[in-house]
Design a protein around this motif. Structure first.
Motif, PDB file in Angstrom:
ATOM      1  N   GLU A   1     -13.718  49.640 -36.871  1.00  0.00           N
ATOM      2  CA  GLU A   1     -14.525  48.800 -35.970  1.00  0.00           C
ATOM      3  C   GLU A   1     -13.681  47.980 -34.995  1.00  0.00           C
ATOM      4  O   GLU A   1     -14.218  47.409 -34.046  1.00  0.00           O
ATOM      5  CB  GLU A   1     -15.409  47.843 -36.780  1.00  0.00           C
ATOM      6  CG  GLU A   1     -16.650  48.472 -37.361  1.00  0.00           C
ATOM      7  CD  GLU A   1     -16.442  49.056 -38.757  1.00  0.00           C
ATOM      8  OE1 GLU A   1     -17.438  49.325 -39.431  1.00  0.00           O
ATOM      9  OE2 GLU A   1     -15.272  49.252 -39.170  1.00  0.00           O
TER      10      GLU A   1
ATOM     11  N   PRO B   1     -18.676  47.829 -29.706  1.00  0.00           N
ATOM     12  CA  PRO B   1     -19.957  47.283 -29.262  1.00  0.00           C
ATOM     13  C   PRO B   1     -21.106  47.682 -30.191  1.00  0.00           C
ATOM     14  O   PRO B   1     -22.199  47.140 -30.090  1.00  0.00           O
ATOM     15  CB  PRO B   1     -20.149  47.907 -27.878  1.00  0.00           C
ATOM     16  CG  PRO B   1     -19.368  49.177 -27.921  1.00  0.00           C
ATOM     17  CD  PRO B   1     -18.201  48.930 -28.835  1.00  0.00           C
ATOM     18  N   GLY B   2     -20.872  48.662 -31.090  1.00  0.00           N
ATOM     19  CA  GLY B   2     -21.956  49.027 -31.998  1.00  0.00           C
ATOM     20  C   GLY B   2     -21.803  50.398 -32.622  1.00  0.00           C
ATOM     21  O   GLY B   2     -20.813  51.103 -32.414  1.00  0.00           O
ATOM     22  N   TYR B   3     -22.816  50.747 -33.397  1.00  0.00           N
ATOM     23  CA  TYR B   3     -22.856  52.017 -34.106  1.00  0.00           C
ATOM     24  C   TYR B   3     -23.805  52.986 -33.398  1.00  0.00           C
ATOM     25  O   TYR B   3     -24.511  52.615 -32.466  1.00  0.00           O
ATOM     26  CB  TYR B   3     -23.337  51.803 -35.543  1.00  0.00           C
ATOM     27  CG  TYR B   3     -22.485  50.833 -36.330  1.00  0.00           C
ATOM     28  CD1 TYR B   3     -21.203  51.178 -36.743  1.00  0.00           C
ATOM     29  CD2 TYR B   3     -22.966  49.566 -36.680  1.00  0.00           C
ATOM     30  CE1 TYR B   3     -20.414  50.296 -37.466  1.00  0.00           C
ATOM     31  CE2 TYR B   3     -22.180  48.670 -37.405  1.00  0.00           C
ATOM     32  CZ  TYR B   3     -20.908  49.037 -37.796  1.00  0.00           C
ATOM     33  OH  TYR B   3     -20.138  48.160 -38.503  1.00  0.00           O
TER      34      TYR B   3
ATOM     35  N   GLU C   1     -29.277  50.375 -34.597  1.00  0.00           N
ATOM     36  CA  GLU C   1     -29.943  49.076 -34.404  1.00  0.00           C
ATOM     37  C   GLU C   1     -29.212  47.934 -35.089  1.00  0.00           C
ATOM     38  O   GLU C   1     -29.550  46.778 -34.898  1.00  0.00           O
ATOM     39  CB  GLU C   1     -31.386  49.145 -34.933  1.00  0.00           C
ATOM     40  CG  GLU C   1     -32.263  50.209 -34.268  1.00  0.00           C
ATOM     41  CD  GLU C   1     -32.290  50.072 -32.753  1.00  0.00           C
ATOM     42  OE1 GLU C   1     -32.514  48.940 -32.281  1.00  0.00           O
ATOM     43  OE2 GLU C   1     -32.069  51.086 -32.059  1.00  0.00           O
ATOM     44  N   ARG C   2     -28.242  48.254 -35.928  1.00  0.00           N
ATOM     45  CA  ARG C   2     -27.529  47.197 -36.658  1.00  0.00           C
ATOM     46  C   ARG C   2     -26.584  46.447 -35.727  1.00  0.00           C
ATOM     47  O   ARG C   2     -25.777  47.040 -35.034  1.00  0.00           O
ATOM     48  CB  ARG C   2     -26.747  47.779 -37.831  1.00  0.00           C
ATOM     49  CG  ARG C   2     -25.972  46.715 -38.594  1.00  0.00           C
ATOM     50  CD  ARG C   2     -25.278  47.259 -39.815  1.00  0.00           C
ATOM     51  NE  ARG C   2     -26.239  47.613 -40.853  1.00  0.00           N
ATOM     52  CZ  ARG C   2     -25.886  47.879 -42.112  1.00  0.00           C
ATOM     53  NH1 ARG C   2     -24.617  47.829 -42.469  1.00  0.00           N
ATOM     54  NH2 ARG C   2     -26.802  48.213 -42.995  1.00  0.00           N
ATOM     55  N   SER C   3     -26.680  45.133 -35.724  1.00  0.00           N
ATOM     56  CA  SER C   3     -25.803  44.307 -34.894  1.00  0.00           C
ATOM     57  C   SER C   3     -24.415  44.242 -35.519  1.00  0.00           C
ATOM     58  O   SER C   3     -24.278  44.009 -36.719  1.00  0.00           O
ATOM     59  CB  SER C   3     -26.392  42.896 -34.767  1.00  0.00           C
ATOM     60  OG  SER C   3     -25.513  42.083 -34.022  1.00  0.00           O
ATOM     61  N   VAL C   4     -23.398  44.461 -34.696  1.00  0.00           N
ATOM     62  CA  VAL C   4     -22.022  44.451 -35.197  1.00  0.00           C
ATOM     63  C   VAL C   4     -21.471  43.025 -35.238  1.00  0.00           C
ATOM     64  O   VAL C   4     -20.716  42.663 -36.129  1.00  0.00           O
ATOM     65  CB  VAL C   4     -21.116  45.325 -34.305  1.00  0.00           C
ATOM     66  CG1 VAL C   4     -19.669  45.238 -34.751  1.00  0.00           C
ATOM     67  CG2 VAL C   4     -21.579  46.762 -34.351  1.00  0.00           C
ATOM     68  N   GLN C   5     -21.848  42.223 -34.249  1.00  0.00           N
ATOM     69  CA  GLN C   5     -21.293  40.879 -34.136  1.00  0.00           C
ATOM     70  C   GLN C   5     -22.384  39.816 -34.257  1.00  0.00           C
ATOM     71  O   GLN C   5     -23.502  40.015 -33.808  1.00  0.00           O
ATOM     72  CB  GLN C   5     -20.575  40.718 -32.791  1.00  0.00           C
ATOM     73  CG  GLN C   5     -19.459  41.728 -32.580  1.00  0.00           C
ATOM     74  CD  GLN C   5     -18.762  41.573 -31.236  1.00  0.00           C
ATOM     75  OE1 GLN C   5     -18.495  40.474 -30.799  1.00  0.00           O
ATOM     76  NE2 GLN C   5     -18.468  42.684 -30.590  1.00  0.00           N
ATOM     77  N   GLU C   6     -22.027  38.713 -34.884  1.00  0.00           N
ATOM     78  CA  GLU C   6     -22.896  37.541 -34.934  1.00  0.00           C
ATOM     79  C   GLU C   6     -22.186  36.425 -34.186  1.00  0.00           C
ATOM     80  O   GLU C   6     -21.058  36.064 -34.528  1.00  0.00           O
ATOM     81  CB  GLU C   6     -23.149  37.117 -36.384  1.00  0.00           C
ATOM     82  CG  GLU C   6     -23.964  38.111 -37.184  1.00  0.00           C
ATOM     83  CD  GLU C   6     -24.072  37.706 -38.647  1.00  0.00           C
ATOM     84  OE1 GLU C   6     -24.170  36.487 -38.917  1.00  0.00           O
ATOM     85  OE2 GLU C   6     -24.033  38.607 -39.506  1.00  0.00           O
ATOM     86  N   ASP C   7     -22.841  35.904 -33.143  1.00  0.00           N
ATOM     87  CA  ASP C   7     -22.225  34.858 -32.304  1.00  0.00           C
ATOM     88  C   ASP C   7     -20.853  35.284 -31.797  1.00  0.00           C
ATOM     89  O   ASP C   7     -19.934  34.470 -31.695  1.00  0.00           O
ATOM     90  CB  ASP C   7     -22.112  33.534 -33.073  1.00  0.00           C
ATOM     91  CG  ASP C   7     -23.469  33.028 -33.537  1.00  0.00           C
ATOM     92  OD1 ASP C   7     -24.448  33.192 -32.782  1.00  0.00           O
ATOM     93  OD2 ASP C   7     -23.558  32.489 -34.660  1.00  0.00           O
TER      94      ASP C   7
ATOM     95  N   LEU D   1     -17.129  39.607 -35.452  1.00  0.00           N
ATOM     96  CA  LEU D   1     -17.340  40.711 -36.376  1.00  0.00           C
ATOM     97  C   LEU D   1     -17.172  40.190 -37.801  1.00  0.00           C
ATOM     98  O   LEU D   1     -16.125  39.634 -38.153  1.00  0.00           O
ATOM     99  CB  LEU D   1     -16.318  41.825 -36.114  1.00  0.00           C
ATOM    100  CG  LEU D   1     -16.237  42.953 -37.149  1.00  0.00           C
ATOM    101  CD1 LEU D   1     -17.482  43.833 -37.092  1.00  0.00           C
ATOM    102  CD2 LEU D   1     -14.986  43.801 -36.939  1.00  0.00           C
TER     103      LEU D   1
END
Length: 477
Positions: free
Chosen positions: A290, A342-344, A350-356, A359
């Protein structure tokens, strides 16, 4: 923002510099670029279009690189398939990624049956069609997609963009420096981020790559000591074998050799000291699929002072420990920077890779009072075997599909050779032999994931909410 086409730009800037060597052959950047254009034309003739998604199942050899670079010229997204996977695992990834074409080395054609398969021999045999190579690459263009095992047991397809690869290469260069005569020995698989990132660095730096189809400890030791290469990437088990060869031959690393980048789990202190005696600087790293390779690196100058640390973040990156206030407190490792995917794709799109903007790695670690990262556990249940990440849930899922198995629990057992190997505990609902269950696993998953021991038990340890306690399984060993 856009980048100039890395292949065309590198050919233009330093076309006569050595780009790739394999056994007795070698190619300059101009020759590599010309071959990539030919391959792009051949792929066009076979129906591969710009911006399409293709899977690549191949060995680590020059032909595979020419195919990949042809895809780069076309602007394709490349799904890098692990040739060691079982048929069922490959079928899942191909289905999940919804690829337009699968480019397959002829020696691996038995691994899959698909109507959209194109063999390398077919690519070789057609005449190239005319096409227009992409002159500019968008920063957010997905270059590669690699599957990483998930805690659910289902692998996730991780997107790696041009920006991810570029920031990874630049950050590494700011850390270790680059020189026009650098040559990186690549004997890690090209379908892993460890190998593919070497190719990306080669184009961005103008650096030569000395490619091996598979790891050879004796030859690697000779190359390091003869001064033919300046860098090498490896995991702990590979480093130990190279060191043994250097020591047994009473050799020393060439002064030209600059560093081993070591990842795939903590490197034993004894290895680092032995490497020092052989004149081989070892830079311990921490990173993941990732993050498009390394995020932190421990300089050799700090190796003895910070034994067990994975170092500090590279220049463009930040690392923090979630929910902690003081140095030395354990918590989840969080990563921020332009190297983060940036994502899967597929089932996890639909799963978010980053929070605020951060990672959440799932790995546990701490920062000391100088900001050095110490990784305590690679995702609490993860098994790191010879540099390969193995998730217990993936093996448990296979065992639970067998009609004789009621419950299954998997954990890592210490191994002198591989660091760790998977071991399984099984509760049966009808009679079955261990050999039968292990043979069943071999049909479903790669050989390195098959449990090395299988124990039959009356029940598995669970908590109040009935969740399997894998840490307790380790105490049973």
């Amino acid at each position: 923002m856009t980048y100039p086409n890395w292949l065309s730009q590198r050919s233009y800037l330093s076309g006569d510099r050595m780009a790739l060597s394999f056994e007795e052959q070698q190619w300059t950047f101009s020759e590599i670029n010309d071959l990539a254009l030919v391959y792009a034309g051949k792929l066009t003739e076979l129906g591969v279009k710009a911006d399409s998604r293709v899977a690549i199942l191949a060995k680590s050899n020059p032909e595979s690189i020419f195919v990949m670079y042809g895809c780069l010229h076309l602007g394709c997204e490349m799904v890098m398939l692990n040739e060691r996977l079982a048929k069922a695992e490959l079928a899942y990834q191909i289905d999940d990624s919804e690829v337009d074409h699968i480019l397959v080395a002829d020696v691996l054609k038995g691994k899959l049956d698909s109507s959209n398969r194109i063999l390398f021999s077919e690519i070789e045999s057609v005449a190239p069609a005319e096409f227009e190579p992409q002159k500019q690459w968008r920063q957010d263009r997905t270059i590669s997609i690699m599957y990483t095992s998930g805690t659910t047991g289902n692998p996730k397809g991780v997107r790696q963009t041009a920006e991810n690869h570029f920031s990874s290469a630049v950050s590494s260069a700011l850390n270790i420096g680059i020189s026009p005569d650098d040559v990186w020995l690549c004997s890690v698989p090209l379908f892993h981020i460890s190998g593919f990132s070497i190719l990306m660095r080669s184009l961005i730096y103008g650096m030569g790559v000395r490619l091996y189809e598979k790891f050879d400890a004796e030859r690697s030791a000779e190359e390091i000591c003869s001064g033919k290469v300046t860098h090498m990437s490896m995991v702990g088990v590979m480093l130990e074998r190279v060191l043994t060869n250097v020591e047994e031959a009473s050799m020393q690393a060439s002064p030209r050799f600059k560093a081993v980048l070591a990842g795939g789990g903590p490197i034993p202190v004894a290895y680092i000291k032995r490497a020092e005696d052989c004149g081989i600087p070892v830079l311990q790293t921490y990173g993941m699929t990732e993050t498009s390779s390394q995020t932190t690196t421990l300089q050799s100058a700090d190796a003895e002072r910070k034994i067990g640390s994975s170092g500090k973040p590279l220049f463009l990156y930040q690392v923090k420990i979630d929910g902690t206030e003081k140095p030395g407190e354990n918590g989840e490792i969080l990563i921020h920077g332009p190297q983060v995917t940036p994502g899967y794709i597929g089932a996890f799109a639909e799963r978010s890779v980053q929070e605020d903007g951060w990672l959440h790695t799932g790995d546990v670690g701490y920062l000391d009072d100088e900001g050095f990262l110490f990784v305590v556990d690679r995702r609490s249940d993860l098994i790191v075997s010879g540099g390969e990440n193995i998730y217990p849930a993936e093996i448990e899922k296979v065992l639970l599909a067998h009609p004789a198995v009621r419950e299954a629990g998997v954990c890592g057992a210490a191994s002198d050779k591989w660091g760790e190997v998977p071991v399984a505990f099984v509760v049966l609902n009808k009679e079955a032999a261990a050999d039968e269950l292990l043979a069943y696993c071999r049909e479903q998953i790669a050989s390195y994931k098959v449990p090395k021991q299988l124990f039959f038990v009356e029940e598995l340890p669970r908590n109040a909410s009935n969740k399997l306690l894998r840490r307790e399984l380790r105490t049973w060993l």
